[in-house]
Motif scaffolding. Structure first.
Motif, PDB file in Angstrom:
ATOM      1  N   LEU A 125       0.832  -1.206   0.000  1.00  0.00           N
ATOM      2  CA  LEU A 125       0.000   0.000   0.000  1.00  0.00           C
ATOM      3  C   LEU A 125       0.866   1.256   0.000  1.00  0.00           C
ATOM      4  CD1 LEU A 125      -2.899  -0.853   2.517  1.00  0.00           C
ATOM      5  CD2 LEU A 125      -3.141  -0.307   0.085  1.00  0.00           C
ATOM      6  N   GLN A 126       1.915   1.234   0.812  1.00  0.00           N
ATOM      7  CA  GLN A 126       2.759   2.422   0.918  1.00  0.00           C
ATOM      8  C   GLN A 126       3.542   2.670  -0.369  1.00  0.00           C
ATOM      9  OE1 GLN A 126       5.195   2.571   4.419  1.00  0.00           O
ATOM     10  NE2 GLN A 126       5.442   4.776   4.217  1.00  0.00           N
ATOM     11  N   VAL A 127       4.070   1.617  -0.960  1.00  0.00           N
ATOM     12  CA  VAL A 127       4.807   1.772  -2.213  1.00  0.00           C
ATOM     13  C   VAL A 127       3.895   2.360  -3.294  1.00  0.00           C
ATOM     14  CG1 VAL A 127       5.891   0.498  -4.102  1.00  0.00           C
ATOM     15  CG2 VAL A 127       6.526   0.007  -1.736  1.00  0.00           C
ATOM     16  N   THR A 128       2.676   1.853  -3.388  1.00  0.00           N
ATOM     17  CA  THR A 128       1.730   2.361  -4.383  1.00  0.00           C
ATOM     18  C   THR A 128       1.415   3.828  -4.145  1.00  0.00           C
ATOM     19  OG1 THR A 128       0.723   0.163  -4.613  1.00  0.00           O
ATOM     20  CG2 THR A 128      -0.568   2.045  -5.374  1.00  0.00           C
ATOM     21  N   LEU A 129       1.170   4.182  -2.878  1.00  0.00           N
ATOM     22  CA  LEU A 129       0.831   5.562  -2.542  1.00  0.00           C
ATOM     23  C   LEU A 129       2.006   6.496  -2.792  1.00  0.00           C
ATOM     24  CD1 LEU A 129      -1.688   6.995  -1.391  1.00  0.00           C
ATOM     25  CD2 LEU A 129      -0.632   6.843   0.862  1.00  0.00           C
ATOM     26  N   GLU A 130       3.212   6.051  -2.426  1.00  0.00           N
ATOM     27  CA  GLU A 130       4.402   6.878  -2.618  1.00  0.00           C
ATOM     28  C   GLU A 130       4.697   7.078  -4.102  1.00  0.00           C
ATOM     29  OE1 GLU A 130       6.022   8.594  -0.610  1.00  0.00           O
ATOM     30  OE2 GLU A 130       5.530   7.844   1.382  1.00  0.00           O
ATOM     31  N   ALA A 131       4.443   6.057  -4.906  1.00  0.00           N
ATOM     32  CA  ALA A 131       4.674   6.185  -6.345  1.00  0.00           C
ATOM     33  C   ALA A 131       3.760   7.246  -6.944  1.00  0.00           C
ATOM     34  CB  ALA A 131       4.448   4.836  -7.026  1.00  0.00           C
ATOM     35  N   LYS A 132       2.489   7.238  -6.518  1.00  0.00           N
ATOM     36  CA  LYS A 132       1.549   8.250  -7.005  1.00  0.00           C
ATOM     37  C   LYS A 132       1.965   9.640  -6.534  1.00  0.00           C
ATOM     38  CE  LYS A 132      -2.441   5.141  -7.206  1.00  0.00           C
ATOM     39  NZ  LYS A 132      -3.773   4.812  -6.643  1.00  0.00           N
ATOM     40  N   ARG A 133       2.416   9.735  -5.272  1.00  0.00           N
ATOM     41  CA  ARG A 133       2.851  11.027  -4.745  1.00  0.00           C
ATOM     42  C   ARG A 133       4.058  11.552  -5.516  1.00  0.00           C
ATOM     43  NH1 ARG A 133       6.153  11.947   0.765  1.00  0.00           N
ATOM     44  NH2 ARG A 133       7.762  11.306  -0.706  1.00  0.00           N
ATOM     45  N   ALA A 134       5.033  10.663  -5.762  1.00  0.00           N
ATOM     46  CA  ALA A 134       6.240  11.072  -6.480  1.00  0.00           C
ATOM     47  C   ALA A 134       5.906  11.547  -7.891  1.00  0.00           C
ATOM     48  CB  ALA A 134       7.232   9.909  -6.527  1.00  0.00           C
ATOM     49  N   GLU A 135       4.955  10.873  -8.535  1.00  0.00           N
ATOM     50  CA  GLU A 135       4.557  11.265  -9.887  1.00  0.00           C
ATOM     51  C   GLU A 135       3.952  12.665  -9.897  1.00  0.00           C
ATOM     52  OE1 GLU A 135       1.680   9.616 -13.537  1.00  0.00           O
ATOM     53  OE2 GLU A 135       1.792   8.558 -11.624  1.00  0.00           O
ATOM     54  N   ARG A 136       3.086  12.950  -8.913  1.00  0.00           N
ATOM     55  CA  ARG A 136       2.473  14.278  -8.837  1.00  0.00           C
ATOM     56  C   ARG A 136       3.509  15.346  -8.502  1.00  0.00           C
ATOM     57  NH1 ARG A 136      -1.664  11.212  -6.195  1.00  0.00           N
ATOM     58  NH2 ARG A 136      -0.801  11.780  -4.165  1.00  0.00           N
ATOM     59  N   GLU A 137       4.419  15.009  -7.562  1.00  0.00           N
ATOM     60  CA  GLU A 137       5.429  15.990  -7.172  1.00  0.00           C
ATOM     61  C   GLU A 137       6.402  16.284  -8.304  1.00  0.00           C
ATOM     62  OE1 GLU A 137       7.295  14.697  -3.593  1.00  0.00           O
ATOM     63  OE2 GLU A 137       5.515  15.103  -2.340  1.00  0.00           O
ATOM     64  N   LEU A 138       6.752  15.260  -9.077  1.00  0.00           N
ATOM     65  CA  LEU A 138       7.650  15.469 -10.202  1.00  0.00           C
ATOM     66  C   LEU A 138       6.994  16.340 -11.262  1.00  0.00           C
ATOM     67  CD1 LEU A 138      10.302  14.885 -11.622  1.00  0.00           C
ATOM     68  CD2 LEU A 138       9.293  12.785 -12.550  1.00  0.00           C
ATOM     69  N   ALA A 139       5.708  16.098 -11.528  1.00  0.00           N
ATOM     70  CA  ALA A 139       4.996  16.910 -12.506  1.00  0.00           C
ATOM     71  C   ALA A 139       4.961  18.374 -12.071  1.00  0.00           C
ATOM     72  CB  ALA A 139       3.575  16.378 -12.692  1.00  0.00           C
ATOM     73  N   TYR A 140       4.710  18.587 -10.783  1.00  0.00           N
ATOM     74  CA  TYR A 140       4.681  19.969 -10.293  1.00  0.00           C
ATOM     75  C   TYR A 140       6.089  20.574 -10.293  1.00  0.00           C
ATOM     76  CZ  TYR A 140       3.891  24.127  -7.562  1.00  0.00           C
ATOM     77  OH  TYR A 140       3.856  25.436  -7.151  1.00  0.00           O
ATOM     78  N   GLN A 141       7.093  19.769  -9.963  1.00  0.00           N
ATOM     79  CA  GLN A 141       8.464  20.268  -9.964  1.00  0.00           C
ATOM     80  C   GLN A 141       8.857  20.749 -11.356  1.00  0.00           C
ATOM     81  OE1 GLN A 141      11.537  17.812  -8.103  1.00  0.00           O
ATOM     82  NE2 GLN A 141      12.889  18.227  -9.836  1.00  0.00           N
TER      83      GLN A 141
END
Length: 239
Positions: A98-114
């Protein structure tokens, strides 16, 4: 016939009936407070759903954080807390996935915003080094690739040398100037004299930050420079 005792009896019976009705109301309200339709229950359900958990798992997380684990690790997220305190390998694996899946989604959003942030900064302020306003050290880090947080100060040749050493290793890291007093130009001036590559700052491979008291929150354990990194959710001194 003496009507006074009869009137008294009627009044007494009425009070008993009212008390009974009041008791029923209190009981009913108590039951209503425990149903999923109340704001508190809805809030717990929503919070659990945000992390992919059931209400029972969320309740267990609250119990865990109310015990010794909450003292040892007060800011653990629900999945980490449940994973650490899991009672079976199956449960531990579930929380890890669950955490890996959630972190992957978070990283994708943060990278897009970055990427959007970098493009906007380059467009609006070409040639000017961006200064981050992060709430906590290395907040852009992910568990898979934690970024070192380097704490430095003015008039510190060792600080510049350590920054150069990290830069030469081609790793992403975050620089925090202790005592910057919130002055962006002071941070930029330090970066220039330390030889920090502006292109890497623009790409946010290296970030420049005001310390904002983080150094003292670590207990100011020694002379600067000092490098920290997150390991299993805890900040540890590297050297």
């Amino acid at each position: 016939m003496n009507r006074a005792p009869l009137a008294t009896l009627v009044c007494f019976v009425s009070l008993l009936a009212a008390g009974s009705a009041l008791g029923d109301t209190v009981t009913t309200q108590s039951l209503i407070q425990d149903t999923p339709s109340t704001p508190l229950a809805r809030s717990r359900t929503a919070q659990a759903a945000n992390w992919g958990l059931t209400e029972q798992e969320w309740s267990r997380f609250e119990r865990i954080q109310a015990g010794p684990r909450g003292f040892w690790s007060p800011n653990l997220d629900p999945l980490t807390a449940l994973g650490i305190e899991a009672e079976s390998d199956q449960a531990r694996q579930r929380y890890a996935e669950l955490q890996v899946t959630l972190e992957a989604k978070r990283a994708e959003r943060e990278l897009a915003y970055q990427n959007a942030y970098t493009a906007a900064w380059t467009k609006l302020f070409p040639g000017l080094l961006p200064i981050q306003g992060m709430a906590s050290p290395a907040s852009t880090s992910s568990p898979a690739a934690p970024r070192p947080a380097l704490f430095v100060e003015d008039q510190c040749p060792a600080c510049s040398a350590e920054a150069q050493r990290l830069q030469s290793r081609d790793v992403a890291f975050d620089i925090y100037l202790v005592g910057s007093q919130g002055e962006d130009e002071r941070v930029r001036s330090w970066a220039r004299q330390a030889g920090i590559d502006p292109a890497r700052v623009q790409r946010r491979q290296i970030t420049l930050n005001h310390d904002r008291g983080h150094w003292f929150s670590f207990g100011a354990p020694g002379p600067l420079p000092m490098t920290f990194q997150q390991v299993n959710g805890q900040w540890q001194r590297l050297h």
